[in-house]
Motif scaffolding. Structure first.
Motif, mmCIF file in Angstrom:
data_model
loop_
_atom_site.group_PDB
_atom_site.id
_atom_site.type_symbol
_atom_site.label_atom_id
_atom_site.label_comp_id
_atom_site.label_asym_id
_atom_site.label_seq_id
_atom_site.Cartn_x
_atom_site.Cartn_y
_atom_site.Cartn_z
ATOM 1 N N THR A 42 0.804 -1.277 0.359
ATOM 2 C CA THR A 42 -0.192 0.131 -0.275
ATOM 3 C C THR A 42 0.725 1.607 -0.260
ATOM 4 O OG1 THR A 42 0.013 0.084 2.127
ATOM 5 C CG2 THR A 42 -1.775 -1.175 1.076
ATOM 6 N N THR A 44 0.398 5.178 0.996
ATOM 7 C CA THR A 44 -0.938 5.750 1.484
ATOM 8 C C THR A 44 -0.111 7.152 1.394
ATOM 9 O OG1 THR A 44 -1.123 5.096 3.562
ATOM 10 C CG2 THR A 44 -1.556 6.463 3.653
ATOM 11 N N LEU A 45 -1.038 8.356 0.987
ATOM 12 C CA LEU A 45 -0.361 9.829 0.757
ATOM 13 C C LEU A 45 -0.889 10.503 1.669
ATOM 14 C CD1 LEU A 45 -1.300 8.363 -2.547
ATOM 15 C CD2 LEU A 45 -1.079 10.518 -3.642
ATOM 16 N N TYR A 46 -0.222 11.452 2.545
ATOM 17 C CA TYR A 46 -0.758 12.178 3.474
ATOM 18 C C TYR A 46 -0.891 14.067 2.588
ATOM 19 C CZ TYR A 46 0.132 8.416 6.662
ATOM 20 O OH TYR A 46 0.013 7.337 7.198
ATOM 21 N N SER A 51 -5.226 14.908 4.945
ATOM 22 C CA SER A 51 -6.503 14.237 4.141
ATOM 23 C C SER A 51 -5.534 13.234 4.083
ATOM 24 C CB SER A 51 -6.528 14.087 2.515
ATOM 25 O OG SER A 51 -6.013 14.979 1.895
ATOM 26 N N GLU A 52 -6.318 11.487 4.320
ATOM 27 C CA GLU A 52 -5.168 10.277 3.698
ATOM 28 C C GLU A 52 -5.873 9.592 2.430
ATOM 29 O OE1 GLU A 52 -4.968 7.676 6.889
ATOM 30 O OE2 GLU A 52 -4.103 9.946 8.545
ATOM 31 N N THR A 53 -4.853 9.306 1.407
ATOM 32 C CA THR A 53 -5.103 8.248 -0.090
ATOM 33 C C THR A 53 -4.467 7.260 0.260
ATOM 34 O OG1 THR A 53 -5.972 10.562 -0.293
ATOM 35 C CG2 THR A 53 -5.728 8.552 -2.034
ATOM 36 N N VAL A 54 -5.203 5.858 0.723
ATOM 37 C CA VAL A 54 -5.047 4.892 0.795
ATOM 38 C C VAL A 54 -4.764 4.434 -0.826
ATOM 39 C CG1 VAL A 54 -4.622 2.236 1.475
ATOM 40 C CG2 VAL A 54 -4.754 4.505 3.105
ATOM 41 N N THR A 56 -3.377 1.311 -3.532
ATOM 42 C CA THR A 56 -3.151 0.083 -3.766
ATOM 43 C C THR A 56 -2.536 -1.153 -4.956
ATOM 44 O OG1 THR A 56 -5.382 -0.613 -3.686
ATOM 45 C CG2 THR A 56 -3.732 -1.469 -1.315
ATOM 46 N N VAL A 69 4.657 10.551 1.610
ATOM 47 C CA VAL A 69 3.924 9.314 1.350
ATOM 48 C C VAL A 69 4.335 8.419 1.929
ATOM 49 C CG1 VAL A 69 2.933 10.271 -0.153
ATOM 50 C CG2 VAL A 69 5.316 9.398 -0.579
ATOM 51 N N GLU A 72 4.084 1.102 2.292
ATOM 52 C CA GLU A 72 4.117 -0.439 2.908
ATOM 53 C C GLU A 72 3.977 -1.423 2.440
ATOM 54 O OE1 GLU A 72 0.826 1.038 5.716
ATOM 55 O OE2 GLU A 72 2.159 1.401 7.618
ATOM 56 N N GLU A 97 9.036 6.364 5.487
ATOM 57 C CA GLU A 97 8.578 7.425 4.860
ATOM 58 C C GLU A 97 9.068 8.355 3.617
ATOM 59 O OE1 GLU A 97 7.604 11.569 6.822
ATOM 60 O OE2 GLU A 97 6.268 9.881 7.635
#
Length: 116
Positions: A42, A44-46, A51-54, A56, A69, A72, A97
């Motif tokens: 995954t 994850t864009l912070y 906001s958090e955008t996951v 995949t 970003v 993981e 990160e």
């Protein structure tokens, strides 16, 4: 005579039986189905707005002004500054990160999942 029978058994019959048993075990080992590994990673864009955008899989169009970003799991991703994987890009090949300064651009408009 008893000694002769034991000798005959141990020399002629026992090796044949062990060979059959050994082949059966070998065939069972060879018939094991192939294992398929699944890569689940995954990204994850912070955003600067909290906001958090996951992500995949591929995202052809988005608009996130990133602060950082985090990657993981397994797999690799490429961030793009334009939709449909165009514009400047930043390859994410290591977990962990990645800051806005590392990527070289603040707005992410598409994300591509790529082979490592």
């Amino acid at each position: 005579m008893k000694t002769y029978m034991i000798l005959l058994f141990s020399v002629l019959i026992l090796p044949c039986c062990l060979g059959v048993i050994g082949n059966d075990i070998q065939q069972r080992i060879m018939e094991t189905p192939d294992m398929v590994s699944v890569c689940i990673g995954t990204l994850t864009l912070y955003g600067l707005d909290g906001s958090e955008t996951v992500v995949t899989e591929d995202v052809h169009s988005m608009r996130v002004t990133v602060e950082r970003v985090v990657m993981e799991g397994c797999g690799c991703f490429t961030l793009h500054s334009r939709p449909t994987f165009m514009g400047r890009s930043y390859n994410l090949r290591t977990r962990g990160e990645h800051s806005r300064a590392e990527t070289g651009f603040g707005r992410v408009k598409s994300v591509e999942r790529v082979e490592c």
